[in-house]
Enzyme design. Structure first.
Site, PDB file in Angstrom:
ATOM      1  N   ASN A  63      76.240 -49.467  55.997  1.00  0.00           N
ATOM      2  CA  ASN A  63      77.088 -50.526  55.122  1.00  0.00           C
ATOM      3  C   ASN A  63      77.166 -52.021  55.661  1.00  0.00           C
ATOM      4  OD1 ASN A  63      77.371 -48.427  53.242  1.00  0.00           O
ATOM      5  ND2 ASN A  63      79.261 -48.084  53.774  1.00  0.00           N
ATOM      6  N   ARG A  70      84.445 -47.487  40.124  1.00  0.00           N
ATOM      7  CA  ARG A  70      84.061 -48.420  40.929  1.00  0.00           C
ATOM      8  C   ARG A  70      84.067 -49.593  40.391  1.00  0.00           C
ATOM      9  NH1 ARG A  70      79.399 -46.320  45.114  1.00  0.00           N
ATOM     10  NH2 ARG A  70      80.750 -47.878  46.522  1.00  0.00           N
ATOM     11  N   ARG A 106      69.484 -41.550  51.551  1.00  0.00           N
ATOM     12  CA  ARG A 106      69.840 -42.741  51.190  1.00  0.00           C
ATOM     13  C   ARG A 106      70.711 -43.513  52.682  1.00  0.00           C
ATOM     14  NH1 ARG A 106      73.559 -43.445  46.468  1.00  0.00           N
ATOM     15  NH2 ARG A 106      73.533 -45.819  47.570  1.00  0.00           N
TER      16      ARG A 106
HETATM   17  C1  EPZ Z   1      82.119 -49.867  50.276  1.00  0.00           C
HETATM   18  O1  EPZ Z   1      82.154 -49.512  48.881  1.00  0.00           O
HETATM   19  C2  EPZ Z   1      81.217 -48.709  50.903  1.00  0.00           C
HETATM   20  N1  EPZ Z   1      80.006 -49.076  50.236  1.00  0.00           N
HETATM   21  C3  EPZ Z   1      81.528 -47.604  50.580  1.00  0.00           C
HETATM   22  O2  EPZ Z   1      80.660 -46.327  51.249  1.00  0.00           O
HETATM   23  C4  EPZ Z   1      82.939 -47.174  51.114  1.00  0.00           C
HETATM   24  O3  EPZ Z   1      83.459 -45.859  50.754  1.00  0.00           O
HETATM   25  C5  EPZ Z   1      83.838 -48.080  50.718  1.00  0.00           C
HETATM   26  O4  EPZ Z   1      83.578 -49.654  50.784  1.00  0.00           O
HETATM   27  C6  EPZ Z   1      85.242 -47.844  51.257  1.00  0.00           C
HETATM   28  O5  EPZ Z   1      85.152 -48.231  52.550  1.00  0.00           O
HETATM   29  C7  EPZ Z   1      79.090 -50.113  50.815  1.00  0.00           C
HETATM   30  O6  EPZ Z   1      79.482 -50.890  51.842  1.00  0.00           O
HETATM   31  C8  EPZ Z   1      77.795 -50.450  50.168  1.00  0.00           C
HETATM   32  P1  EPZ Z   1      85.828 -51.171  47.922  1.00  0.00           P
HETATM   33  P2  EPZ Z   1      82.832 -50.626  47.864  1.00  0.00           P
HETATM   34  O7  EPZ Z   1      85.356 -52.306  47.032  1.00  0.00           O
HETATM   35  O8  EPZ Z   1      82.748 -52.031  48.532  1.00  0.00           O
HETATM   36  C9  EPZ Z   1      88.736 -50.546  44.191  1.00  0.00           C
HETATM   37  C10 EPZ Z   1      79.234 -44.797  51.433  1.00  0.00           C
HETATM   38  O9  EPZ Z   1      79.120 -43.397  51.206  1.00  0.00           O
HETATM   39  N2  EPZ Z   1      88.054 -51.775  43.630  1.00  0.00           N
HETATM   40  O10 EPZ Z   1      86.067 -51.358  49.413  1.00  0.00           O
HETATM   41  O11 EPZ Z   1      82.349 -50.261  46.690  1.00  0.00           O
HETATM   42  C11 EPZ Z   1      87.447 -49.354  44.104  1.00  0.00           C
HETATM   43  O12 EPZ Z   1      87.502 -48.717  42.962  1.00  0.00           O
HETATM   44  C12 EPZ Z   1      79.788 -45.951  50.379  1.00  0.00           C
HETATM   45  O13 EPZ Z   1      78.465 -45.345  52.121  1.00  0.00           O
HETATM   46  C13 EPZ Z   1      88.493 -52.523  42.444  1.00  0.00           C
HETATM   47  O14 EPZ Z   1      89.522 -51.976  41.937  1.00  0.00           O
HETATM   48  O15 EPZ Z   1      84.324 -49.976  48.102  1.00  0.00           O
HETATM   49  C14 EPZ Z   1      88.130 -48.518  45.264  1.00  0.00           C
HETATM   50  O16 EPZ Z   1      89.128 -47.646  44.485  1.00  0.00           O
HETATM   51  C15 EPZ Z   1      80.521 -45.036  49.245  1.00  0.00           C
HETATM   52  N3  EPZ Z   1      88.048 -53.565  42.138  1.00  0.00           N
HETATM   53  C16 EPZ Z   1      88.788 -49.327  46.241  1.00  0.00           C
HETATM   54  O17 EPZ Z   1      88.738 -50.698  45.607  1.00  0.00           O
HETATM   55  C17 EPZ Z   1      87.153 -54.219  42.702  1.00  0.00           C
HETATM   56  O18 EPZ Z   1      86.552 -55.279  42.406  1.00  0.00           O
HETATM   57  C18 EPZ Z   1      87.951 -49.879  47.615  1.00  0.00           C
HETATM   58  O19 EPZ Z   1      86.670 -50.182  47.197  1.00  0.00           O
HETATM   59  C19 EPZ Z   1      86.545 -53.590  44.116  1.00  0.00           C
HETATM   60  C20 EPZ Z   1      87.059 -52.391  44.379  1.00  0.00           C
END
Ligand code: EPZ
Length: 428
Positions: A23, A122, A397
């Site tokens: 990540n 997401r 992946r």
């Molecule tokens: C990153 O995803 C990681 N992916 C995820 O890893 C990881 O699980 C996640 O962070 C949490 O640590 C990458 O780095 C590519 P977030 P991301 O934005 O950025 C909500 C893996 O298996 N949210 O921190 O998509 C969202 O729905 C992957 O390696 C909003 O509501 O996660 C979630 O509930 C899976 N609005 C929470 O925030 C937004 O605009 C955290 O999501 C953005 C997010």
């Protein structure tokens, strides 16, 4: 398509080297677009998502070559624009970083909607909110995201939810925004810090990454350079949990123990012995484990990406445990697969109530997403008999050489093509 055959029941023993953090890699590779120059990114995991990002850079007109040892030489000087409406961005979630990086450098980006693991809705509203605050205008039509700005001007942004992706995207766009940008309620994950460190090493001015307030002062340009990505704490955590579930004794090398504290604390609470040595940990089983409760939280809380292998472990520990998934609303799908292995887990919404059983039994299971796939491998390593994990393209992946690493630790595991005969003999 390939699958993994696994004969469980062996105690894992030995040393495993942890690869670079997926990540962090998937943020730093697009961040090189901002430099418009040559960057050498070292310690990358050689995994499918990194290869897809290499393709994305090439499709944009850049040059990128990845060595077997995980060094990518990237030249983004010839990239003229950041337009990729052809769907390549659907192959992974982290393609959303093209929004921040492309906007920062070209003030205009068009991409197809990002893909990635199916673990919930997401949304990207916080990315949009942050980039709009810097002056960007969004248009979303038919799965295409267009964003542009006449110029980017620093601003104060409060994130309504702690989001890794939104924090990094805003940070990238703000590198060239006029004046100061402040991100409040920022994510503190190690890959946020690693991306900030990379950008600072290339000439950016980002302060406070790793705390919940990040301050970015816009600069005129970045330069190229060499940077080494941090170790993958999710991969490391997976091996730590695999040691516990197989009653093993593992030395986990090339890690930053601080990043693993939430996992170390929980495993110790369960009764595992863990010793820390600089950049490695010894994780060994000495006595019967006890159940614990877990709630996933943003860093430094327990990571959602390790909820799945931890649930597998708890399903083999006598007594009752509760796991609450508070980050993604749909991250328990793999539990149906665990039921096939005899696990006694009841899911209601975001809560899994686990009644530990003596031993999981072998089964044919299917990876539903990346971390779910890794968790099923861990479950099969503990189960009696020969199991099969299908749809392992999800695992490829994000986990480098997963079967080789487990094989070196004494696991009986083999990758075979779907049409090869499914025989226990093949893994002996
Ligand atoms: C990153 O995803 C990681 N992916 C995820 O890893 C990881 O699980 C996640 O962070 C949490 O640590 C990458 O780095 C590519 P977030 P991301 O934005 O950025 C909500 C893996 O298996 N949210 O921190 O998509 C969202 O729905 C992957 O390696 C909003 O509501 O996660 C979630 O509930 C899976 N609005 C929470 O925030 C937004 O605009 C955290 O999501 C953005 C997010």
């Amino acid at each position: 398509m390939a699958k993994l055959l696994i004969e469980g029941g062996n105690r894992l023993r030995g040393k495993v080297n942890i690869s670079g953090f997926k990540n962090a890699a998937l943020a730093i590779i697009p961040a090189t677009i901002l430099t418009g120059s040559v960057c050498v990114v070292e310690n990358l995991p050689v995994i499918q998502d990194v290869i897809v990002y290499q393709d994305i850079l090439k499709k944009l007109g850049g040059e990128a070559s990845l060595s077997d040892s995980g060094t990518m030489v990237i030249d983004t000087s010839k990239i003229q624009a950041c337009n990729l409406p052809n769907g390549l961005t659907k192959k992974l979630r982290a393609s959303y970083y093209l929004l921040g990086a492309g906007l920062g450098r070209f003030k205009e980006v068009t991409i197809s909607y990002p893909g990635g693991c199916d673990i919930g809705l997401r949304p990207i509203d916080q990315h949009v909110k942050g980039l709009e605050a810097l002056g960007a205008v969004f248009e979303v039509n038919d799965g295409l995201i267009k964003v542009s700005a006449e110029k980017l001007i620093g601003n104060k942004i409060y994130l309504d939810v702690v989001s890794v992706g939104a924090t990094i995207n805003i940070m990238m766009a703000a590198v060239f925004a006029e004046g100061k940008t402040v991100i409040e309620n920022a994510a503190k994950e190690p890959h946020v810090v690693d991306t900030a460190n990379f950008l600072n090493a290339m000439g950016a001015n980002i302060r406070g990454a790793g705390t919940d307030v990040i301050r970015i002062t816009g600069v005129q340009e970045l330069h190229g350079g060499t940077y080494s990505v941090i170790p993958d704490q999710v991969e490391a955590g997976t091996y730590m949990i695999a040691s516990a579930v197989t009653k093993g004794d593992l030395i986990i090398n090339n890690i930053i123990p601080k990043h693993l504290e939430p996992v170390t604390a929980k495993l110790k609470e369960m009764g595992m012995s863990i010793e820390e040595y600089g950049d490695s940990l010894r994780v060994h089983y000495e006595k019967e484990l006890v159940p614990v409760n877990i709630k996933t939280l943003p860093y430094p809380g327990f990571p959602t990406d390790l909820q799945q292998p931890m649930t597998v472990l708890l399903s083999t520990v006598k007594g009752e445990s509760i796991v609450i998934e508070s980050i993604f609303e749909n991250r328990f799908r793999y539990i149906e697969e665990l039921h096939k292995m005899g696990a006694n887990i009841k899911v209601e919404g975001r809560v899994a109530a686990i009644s530990g059983i003596e031993k999981l039994k072998s089964a044919e299971v299917k990876a539903t997403d990346l971390r779910a796939g890794a968790a099923l491998v861990v479950a099969c390593l503990a189960a009696e008999g020969v199991s099969t994990v299908h749809d392992i393209y999800h695992i490829d992946r994000g986990y480098e050489f997963i079967e080789n690493k487990f094989m070196n630790l004494g696991a009986k595991i083999r990758r075979v093509e779907d049409d090869e005969e499914n025989s226990a003999e093949m893994i002996r």
